[in-house]
Design a protein around this motif. Sequence first.
Motif, PDB file in Angstrom:
ATOM      1  N   UNK A 211       0.853  -1.180   0.000  1.00 28.80           N
ATOM      2  CA  UNK A 211       0.000   0.000   0.000  1.00 28.80           C
ATOM      3  C   UNK A 211       0.892   1.234   0.000  1.00 28.80           C
ATOM      4  N   UNK A 212       0.626   2.150  -0.920  1.00 29.40           N
ATOM      5  CA  UNK A 212       1.421   3.380  -1.050  1.00 29.40           C
ATOM      6  C   UNK A 212       2.918   3.083  -1.151  1.00 29.40           C
ATOM      7  N   UNK A 213       3.258   2.032  -1.916  1.00 25.97           N
ATOM      8  CA  UNK A 213       4.660   1.745  -2.196  1.00 25.97           C
ATOM      9  C   UNK A 213       5.430   1.065  -1.090  1.00 25.97           C
ATOM     10  N   UNK A 229      -7.520  -5.349   8.492  1.00 27.44           N
ATOM     11  CA  UNK A 229      -6.528  -4.888   7.508  1.00 27.44           C
ATOM     12  C   UNK A 229      -7.190  -4.584   6.168  1.00 27.44           C
ATOM     13  N   UNK A 230      -8.163  -5.397   5.774  1.00 29.63           N
ATOM     14  CA  UNK A 230      -8.868  -5.125   4.523  1.00 29.63           C
ATOM     15  C   UNK A 230      -9.661  -3.831   4.626  1.00 29.63           C
ATOM     16  N   UNK A 231     -10.169  -3.534   5.797  1.00 32.00           N
ATOM     17  CA  UNK A 231     -10.874  -2.274   5.992  1.00 32.00           C
ATOM     18  C   UNK A 231      -9.905  -1.098   5.887  1.00 32.00           C
ATOM     19  N   UNK A 232      -8.725  -1.242   6.506  1.00 30.08           N
ATOM     20  CA  UNK A 232      -7.757  -0.152   6.512  1.00 30.08           C
ATOM     21  C   UNK A 232      -7.132   0.086   5.143  1.00 30.08           C
ATOM     22  N   UNK A 233      -6.764  -0.997   4.447  1.00 33.62           N
ATOM     23  CA  UNK A 233      -6.023  -0.869   3.188  1.00 33.62           C
ATOM     24  C   UNK A 233      -6.944  -0.690   1.990  1.00 33.62           C
ATOM     25  N   UNK A 234      -8.027  -1.471   1.919  1.00 35.57           N
ATOM     26  CA  UNK A 234      -8.928  -1.413   0.769  1.00 35.57           C
ATOM     27  C   UNK A 234     -10.165  -0.563   1.017  1.00 35.57           C
ATOM     28  N   UNK A 235     -10.483  -0.318   2.292  1.00 34.87           N
ATOM     29  CA  UNK A 235     -11.696   0.431   2.607  1.00 34.87           C
ATOM     30  C   UNK A 235     -12.958  -0.364   2.374  1.00 34.87           C
ATOM     31  N   UNK A 254     -18.244  -1.224   0.590  1.00 32.80           N
ATOM     32  CA  UNK A 254     -17.257  -0.203   0.960  1.00 32.80           C
ATOM     33  C   UNK A 254     -17.539   0.251   2.389  1.00 32.80           C
ATOM     34  N   UNK A 255     -16.469   0.603   3.072  1.00 33.39           N
ATOM     35  CA  UNK A 255     -16.580   1.147   4.419  1.00 33.39           C
ATOM     36  C   UNK A 255     -16.153   2.609   4.339  1.00 33.39           C
TER      37      UNK A 255
END
Length: 259
Positions: A211-213, A229-235, A254-255
Amino acid sequence: MTLLSLSSLKVSLGQRPVLKGITLDVAAGEFIGLIGPNGAGKSTLLRAALGLLRGSGDIRIAGRDTKAISARERAHHIAYLPQEREIAWPVSVETLVAFGRAPHRSLGGLSAQDIAVIEQAIQRMEIDEFRHRSAIELSGGEKARVLIARALAQDAPLLLADEPTVGLDPWHQITLMRIFADLAREGRGVIASMHDLGLAARWCTRLIMIDHGMIVADGSPEAVLTAERLRQVYGVTSFIDTIAGGMVVQPLDVDRKAH
């Protein structure tokens, strides 16, 4: 055996930093899913590892600095399947798959070993029925299978595949995952960038989330694919369970609070 080693790899495209210090090792026998949102740096990582993009840091193939390895020798170690699926040459499918043997060939024709490897790739990707058709006349899914077969014909210890399941129906997606898993069991290595988290969870032995390089998670699918983690990274909110000995991961919605 370490097939590929990246240390503090940084790559910028124009003035924009894309990879911000990637460090990872890829061992024989691993099927790695490279996951992360659009623009996270997955394709850039694969291309930089091959020497197609300039950056800073250390890249080693089979323990050797890539700067000391010619392009032909690199092709003996790594096969690459890019995102692009366009085929410009009006050659037969069989001929196109045979191009995968180019790093191994001299000026002569195909050897018995070349022919055997080409045939195995054709059978593995189930393209025998249209092996004599022109490659430019194929459907998108058929082209994808042919180009994967060409990469398999290269018979390299490590395969880098950029979104290899795009354009494939569910049958051929799962078949491809089985093939990659078989290659890993045979002692090779596979890194595939993927957006389908369900396939990645079910088939990969290891996931690297970018995520972000930057690498934000690296480990087993169970360790990497958590709901938080899926919520934080993918939303997204997700359904995660284990069925018949494997993970099931399905993004649900989507969250908006996450983004």
